[in-house]
Scaffold this motif. Sequence first.
Motif, PDB file in Angstrom:
ATOM      1  N   ARG A   1       0.865  -1.188   0.000  1.00  0.00           N
ATOM      2  CA  ARG A   1       0.000   0.000   0.000  1.00  0.00           C
ATOM      3  C   ARG A   1       0.893   1.227   0.000  1.00  0.00           C
ATOM      4  O   ARG A   1       1.892   1.289   0.709  1.00  0.00           O
ATOM      5  CB  ARG A   1      -0.938  -0.018   1.219  1.00  0.00           C
ATOM      6  CG  ARG A   1      -1.937  -1.152   1.126  1.00  0.00           C
ATOM      7  CD  ARG A   1      -2.701  -1.379   2.414  1.00  0.00           C
ATOM      8  NE  ARG A   1      -3.782  -0.428   2.597  1.00  0.00           N
ATOM      9  CZ  ARG A   1      -4.666  -0.499   3.601  1.00  0.00           C
ATOM     10  NH1 ARG A   1      -4.565  -1.478   4.493  1.00  0.00           N
ATOM     11  NH2 ARG A   1      -5.622   0.392   3.721  1.00  0.00           N
ATOM     12  N   TRP A   2       0.495   2.206  -0.791  1.00  0.00           N
ATOM     13  CA  TRP A   2       1.341   3.373  -1.014  1.00  0.00           C
ATOM     14  C   TRP A   2       1.043   4.502  -0.051  1.00  0.00           C
ATOM     15  O   TRP A   2       1.634   5.580  -0.128  1.00  0.00           O
ATOM     16  CB  TRP A   2       1.204   3.831  -2.473  1.00  0.00           C
ATOM     17  CG  TRP A   2       1.622   2.737  -3.414  1.00  0.00           C
ATOM     18  CD1 TRP A   2       0.817   1.863  -4.088  1.00  0.00           C
ATOM     19  CD2 TRP A   2       2.961   2.354  -3.745  1.00  0.00           C
ATOM     20  NE1 TRP A   2       1.562   0.965  -4.818  1.00  0.00           N
ATOM     21  CE2 TRP A   2       2.884   1.252  -4.634  1.00  0.00           C
ATOM     22  CE3 TRP A   2       4.216   2.840  -3.386  1.00  0.00           C
ATOM     23  CZ2 TRP A   2       4.021   0.634  -5.158  1.00  0.00           C
ATOM     24  CZ3 TRP A   2       5.342   2.213  -3.914  1.00  0.00           C
ATOM     25  CH2 TRP A   2       5.234   1.133  -4.790  1.00  0.00           C
ATOM     26  N   GLU A   3       0.123   4.272   0.887  1.00  0.00           N
ATOM     27  CA  GLU A   3      -0.138   5.184   2.001  1.00  0.00           C
ATOM     28  C   GLU A   3      -0.118   4.358   3.288  1.00  0.00           C
ATOM     29  O   GLU A   3      -0.330   3.144   3.264  1.00  0.00           O
ATOM     30  CB  GLU A   3      -1.491   5.886   1.842  1.00  0.00           C
ATOM     31  CG  GLU A   3      -1.569   6.790   0.624  1.00  0.00           C
ATOM     32  CD  GLU A   3      -2.917   7.478   0.508  1.00  0.00           C
ATOM     33  OE1 GLU A   3      -3.681   7.477   1.492  1.00  0.00           O
ATOM     34  OE2 GLU A   3      -3.214   7.989  -0.582  1.00  0.00           O
ATOM     35  N   ASP A   4       0.117   5.031   4.418  1.00  0.00           N
ATOM     36  CA  ASP A   4       0.197   4.324   5.693  1.00  0.00           C
ATOM     37  C   ASP A   4      -1.173   4.198   6.351  1.00  0.00           C
ATOM     38  O   ASP A   4      -1.937   5.168   6.404  1.00  0.00           O
ATOM     39  CB  ASP A   4       1.148   5.056   6.642  1.00  0.00           C
ATOM     40  CG  ASP A   4       2.601   4.692   6.390  1.00  0.00           C
ATOM     41  OD1 ASP A   4       2.863   3.517   6.087  1.00  0.00           O
ATOM     42  OD2 ASP A   4       3.454   5.578   6.484  1.00  0.00           O
ATOM     43  N   TYR A   5      -1.451   3.015   6.846  1.00  0.00           N
ATOM     44  CA  TYR A   5      -2.684   2.746   7.592  1.00  0.00           C
ATOM     45  C   TYR A   5      -2.335   1.872   8.798  1.00  0.00           C
ATOM     46  O   TYR A   5      -1.233   1.317   8.889  1.00  0.00           O
ATOM     47  CB  TYR A   5      -3.704   2.016   6.712  1.00  0.00           C
ATOM     48  CG  TYR A   5      -4.178   2.807   5.514  1.00  0.00           C
ATOM     49  CD1 TYR A   5      -5.250   3.683   5.610  1.00  0.00           C
ATOM     50  CD2 TYR A   5      -3.539   2.685   4.284  1.00  0.00           C
ATOM     51  CE1 TYR A   5      -5.686   4.416   4.517  1.00  0.00           C
ATOM     52  CE2 TYR A   5      -3.962   3.408   3.176  1.00  0.00           C
ATOM     53  CZ  TYR A   5      -5.034   4.269   3.300  1.00  0.00           C
ATOM     54  OH  TYR A   5      -5.455   4.989   2.220  1.00  0.00           O
TER      55      TYR A   5
ATOM     56  N   PHE B   1       3.725  -1.304   3.870  1.00  0.00           N
ATOM     57  CA  PHE B   1       3.303   0.100   3.793  1.00  0.00           C
ATOM     58  C   PHE B   1       4.529   0.905   3.374  1.00  0.00           C
ATOM     59  O   PHE B   1       5.455   1.103   4.164  1.00  0.00           O
ATOM     60  CB  PHE B   1       2.764   0.571   5.138  1.00  0.00           C
ATOM     61  CG  PHE B   1       1.550  -0.192   5.602  1.00  0.00           C
ATOM     62  CD1 PHE B   1       0.273   0.220   5.244  1.00  0.00           C
ATOM     63  CD2 PHE B   1       1.682  -1.335   6.380  1.00  0.00           C
ATOM     64  CE1 PHE B   1      -0.848  -0.491   5.664  1.00  0.00           C
ATOM     65  CE2 PHE B   1       0.575  -2.045   6.803  1.00  0.00           C
ATOM     66  CZ  PHE B   1      -0.695  -1.626   6.453  1.00  0.00           C
TER      67      PHE B   1
ATOM     68  N   PRO C   1       5.365   4.196   2.612  1.00  0.00           N
ATOM     69  CA  PRO C   1       5.902   5.441   3.182  1.00  0.00           C
ATOM     70  C   PRO C   1       6.699   5.247   4.468  1.00  0.00           C
ATOM     71  O   PRO C   1       7.757   5.863   4.654  1.00  0.00           O
ATOM     72  CB  PRO C   1       4.644   6.283   3.436  1.00  0.00           C
ATOM     73  CG  PRO C   1       3.646   5.763   2.466  1.00  0.00           C
ATOM     74  CD  PRO C   1       3.903   4.288   2.405  1.00  0.00           C
ATOM     75  N   SER C   2       6.216   4.394   5.372  1.00  0.00           N
ATOM     76  CA  SER C   2       6.889   4.197   6.657  1.00  0.00           C
ATOM     77  C   SER C   2       7.929   3.092   6.612  1.00  0.00           C
ATOM     78  O   SER C   2       8.726   2.955   7.539  1.00  0.00           O
ATOM     79  CB  SER C   2       5.866   3.873   7.748  1.00  0.00           C
ATOM     80  OG  SER C   2       5.205   2.648   7.456  1.00  0.00           O
TER      81      SER C   2
END
Length: 231
Positions: free
Chosen positions: A67-71, A103, A105-106
């Motif tokens: 996933r290209w955004e953090d959740y 994830f 970004p992180s």
Amino acid sequence: MLHDYTRSEKDSNSPIALKFWVSVYNLAYSGINHIEKIDDEVRQKQGQDKIIHLNDNTQIRIEEKIRWEDYDDFALEYLSSFEHSTPGWMEKNLITDYLAYGFYPSGRAYLIPWQELKKAWEIHKHHWKKQYFNPPAINKVGASFYTTMSVAVPIKVIHSLIPSIKFVNINEPILEHESSQTLQFDLYDQNLEFRMRYYPLNHLVNIAMQSSNYDKLTLYLSQRCETKELL
């Protein structure tokens, strides 16, 4: 959300994604001989994006999700096409060993034993669908559209059921060789999940200074390691 499937596949197989996963596997496993990228469509549908070959001839089959955004959740797909009632990957009997969930970004990644996840899914899926958000994704392939359905299960819920999950963060690598003074603990922060095993003490101090859960980390470290004066 409109999801361009062609672009997604390109992103998942991009050099950036490949570099991300290679970094993850090099942290998660020792004695890697080579990493095999699976291009065969049949094997990919069986849940084999990569096979890690270890020096002792062990082979580890891995299905990858990035996933290209953090959740703070795992989006578990149960319908790959709502319009055609096509089962999602959680409803399939994949021939794989681990689901690698990252994830970007992180730099966080989780290696989840597939059989244990599948067992937990069969037990809890109806409850999860009622309790947690079911984000639909509208997918575009050429001029056609279809809807994917998933349930966003919090990471800490899955981890409580499957404690054997491997966690690595390529932005916060484990540096065991830096210090012989180590400790082991699991701690969930509202913004960032820590599942740190055998981190050097000086590395933990740096993490504590940057964490939104600073007070809890400071107290823990001072009680367990008498490092209050360092913090």
